[in-house]
Design a protein around this motif. Sequence first.
Motif, PDB file in Angstrom:
ATOM      1  N   PRO A 123      38.031  42.095  29.342  1.00  0.00           N
ATOM      2  CA  PRO A 123      38.673  41.631  30.580  1.00  0.00           C
ATOM      3  C   PRO A 123      40.044  40.991  30.329  1.00  0.00           C
ATOM      4  O   PRO A 123      40.973  41.188  31.111  1.00  0.00           O
ATOM      5  CB  PRO A 123      37.684  40.608  31.140  1.00  0.00           C
ATOM      6  N   ALA A 124      40.183  40.246  29.234  1.00  0.00           N
ATOM      7  CA  ALA A 124      41.482  39.627  28.923  1.00  0.00           C
ATOM      8  C   ALA A 124      42.525  40.696  28.611  1.00  0.00           C
ATOM      9  O   ALA A 124      43.673  40.600  29.061  1.00  0.00           O
ATOM     10  CB  ALA A 124      41.343  38.662  27.751  1.00  0.00           C
ATOM     11  N   VAL A 159      42.567  43.827  29.703  1.00  0.00           N
ATOM     12  CA  VAL A 159      42.884  44.498  30.965  1.00  0.00           C
ATOM     13  C   VAL A 159      43.778  43.613  31.834  1.00  0.00           C
ATOM     14  O   VAL A 159      44.759  44.088  32.422  1.00  0.00           O
ATOM     15  CB  VAL A 159      41.585  44.905  31.699  1.00  0.00           C
ATOM     16  N   ASP A 160      43.472  42.321  31.913  1.00  0.00           N
ATOM     17  CA  ASP A 160      44.317  41.392  32.684  1.00  0.00           C
ATOM     18  C   ASP A 160      45.732  41.349  32.128  1.00  0.00           C
ATOM     19  O   ASP A 160      46.710  41.325  32.888  1.00  0.00           O
ATOM     20  CB  ASP A 160      43.721  39.982  32.674  1.00  0.00           C
ATOM     21  N   GLN A 161      45.871  41.309  30.828  1.00  0.00           N
ATOM     22  CA  GLN A 161      47.209  41.268  30.216  1.00  0.00           C
ATOM     23  C   GLN A 161      47.983  42.550  30.474  1.00  0.00           C
ATOM     24  O   GLN A 161      49.187  42.520  30.715  1.00  0.00           O
ATOM     25  CB  GLN A 161      47.104  41.006  28.701  1.00  0.00           C
ATOM     26  N   ARG A 199      47.514  44.571  33.087  1.00  0.00           N
ATOM     27  CA  ARG A 199      47.859  44.538  34.519  1.00  0.00           C
ATOM     28  C   ARG A 199      49.057  43.634  34.773  1.00  0.00           C
ATOM     29  O   ARG A 199      49.940  43.950  35.566  1.00  0.00           O
ATOM     30  CB  ARG A 199      46.684  44.038  35.338  1.00  0.00           C
ATOM     31  N   ALA A 200      49.103  42.474  34.109  1.00  0.00           N
ATOM     32  CA  ALA A 200      50.204  41.518  34.311  1.00  0.00           C
ATOM     33  C   ALA A 200      51.534  42.130  33.847  1.00  0.00           C
ATOM     34  O   ALA A 200      52.578  41.824  34.438  1.00  0.00           O
ATOM     35  CB  ALA A 200      49.916  40.238  33.536  1.00  0.00           C
TER      36      ALA A 200
END
Length: 147
Positions: A136-137, A139-141, A143-144
């Motif tokens: 998840p981290a 993927v979040d990075q 996306r950001a």
Amino acid sequence: MRNADEWFRLMVDTDLAPGLRALGFSGSGRRYRLTRDAHVGQVSILQSSRGTPESTRFTLVLSVTATDEWSSQLRIRPYLRAAGHPGTGWQERIGNLIRVGGGTPIGDLWWNIEAGKPFRLLANEVLTAVREFGLPALVDQIRARVN
């Protein structure tokens, strides 16, 4: 009997590598990549240099780099491939991604493997940390950086 380094490599080859591939990563040895939206998310397995023949410790380092930066850095500095995370993107150890209590990271996390002792539960714990916190981290990075 295998020493701790050999036992560690056996765990990576038989349990961690297939588990990381099942989560969508590709790679081998100690580096596994996930490419999405022109970025490379990577899980690197970092082994402590302070091991003994009986036991060794390891942790995970996660990183995200834009694919053009990744390729550029490897062309300019091919020796960075051995370092496992070329470029200037985001990087964090897994322990800083695992939150407890009120959202506080647990901090520096190292797992210990002992030569000759079963490692299936240990490998499952590591893969759970990647699935629940690391992926998840990453993927979040990614996306950001895309938005």
